[in-house]
Motif scaffolding. Structure first.
Motif, mmCIF file in Angstrom:
data_model
loop_
_atom_site.group_PDB
_atom_site.id
_atom_site.type_symbol
_atom_site.label_atom_id
_atom_site.label_comp_id
_atom_site.label_asym_id
_atom_site.label_seq_id
_atom_site.Cartn_x
_atom_site.Cartn_y
_atom_site.Cartn_z
ATOM 1 N N VAL A 178 0.343 13.521 23.460
ATOM 2 C CA VAL A 178 0.844 14.710 23.665
ATOM 3 C C VAL A 178 1.436 14.511 25.356
ATOM 4 C CG1 VAL A 178 0.700 17.123 24.261
ATOM 5 C CG2 VAL A 178 0.099 16.162 22.162
ATOM 6 N N GLY A 179 0.333 14.158 26.013
ATOM 7 C CA GLY A 179 0.697 14.009 27.690
ATOM 8 C C GLY A 179 1.491 12.947 27.691
ATOM 9 N N TRP A 213 9.424 13.036 28.440
ATOM 10 C CA TRP A 213 10.269 14.188 28.530
ATOM 11 C C TRP A 213 10.637 14.559 29.909
ATOM 12 C CZ3 TRP A 213 14.031 15.586 25.957
ATOM 13 C CH2 TRP A 213 15.011 17.099 26.240
ATOM 14 N N TRP A 214 9.686 14.498 30.917
ATOM 15 C CA TRP A 214 9.755 14.747 32.365
ATOM 16 C C TRP A 214 10.606 13.643 32.813
ATOM 17 C CZ3 TRP A 214 6.889 12.225 36.439
ATOM 18 C CH2 TRP A 214 7.198 12.600 37.577
ATOM 19 N N CYS A 265 5.027 14.135 26.943
ATOM 20 C CA CYS A 265 5.476 15.190 27.998
ATOM 21 C C CYS A 265 6.058 14.479 29.148
ATOM 22 C CB CYS A 265 4.452 16.156 28.273
ATOM 23 S SG CYS A 265 3.962 17.358 26.967
#
Length: 161
Positions: A44-45, A51-52, A48
């Motif tokens: 998940v990290g 995506w960032w 994310c």
């Protein structure tokens, strides 16, 4: 409809096999729960962070395009390692049948039990006697090492010789 006997996998129904509850209990120990949680948090990290990087790349930062690809690759690698470890653990629950070793006939040399295992090689640790003449540099170096061994708190520069 009954299962097709030619394609039906009965290995998963063996006691402790990979598809049984007994086999899956190995994945719910405290250490495995920590691994599952770490895998989820990392994936998940990493996604994310990917995506960032996509949003940064969309705002004009061209270097972020590379990172936008890199972070999902990291997440995929975490999933790959986690899946490999799960499979390794589940396969370790099966009891393997050892293959019988071929019998040796009289006069023949015994065959190696396993191809990857070798017998240890014995090496003589006794120094080979020379002509009785010792190298002067070697003798000096041996005295230096003896002095360092006798004076463990001393620095090499303190050697009086």
């Amino acid at each position: 409809m009954p299962p097709n006997p030619t394609s039906y996998d009965t290995a998963s129904e063996m006691a402790g096999g990979p598809g049984t509850l007994e086999g899956m209990k190995r994945l719910w120990t405290p250490a495995w729960i920590a691994r599952h949680v770490a895998m989820v948090v990392l994936v998940v990290g990493f996604l994310c962070l990917g995506w960032w990087q996509v949003t940064r790349a969309a705002s004009g930062n061209t270097l972020s395009f590379g990172y936008a690809i890199e972070w999902p690759v990291f997440a995929g690698f975490v999933v790959f390692v986690w899946w490999r470890e799960v499979r390794h653990t589940l396969r370790g629950t099966r009891t393997e049948r050892p293959t019988p070793a071929p019998s040796a006939t009289a006069g023949s040399e015994p065959a190696a039990a396993t191809a990857g295992v070798r017998r240890p090689v014995r090496v003589s640790r006794v120094p080979v006697p020379g002509d009785g003449v010792q190298d002067g540099d070697l003798a000096e170096y041996n005295r230096y090492l003896s002095w360092l061994n006798a004076n463990p708190d001393a620095k090499p520069g303190d050697y009086p010789g």
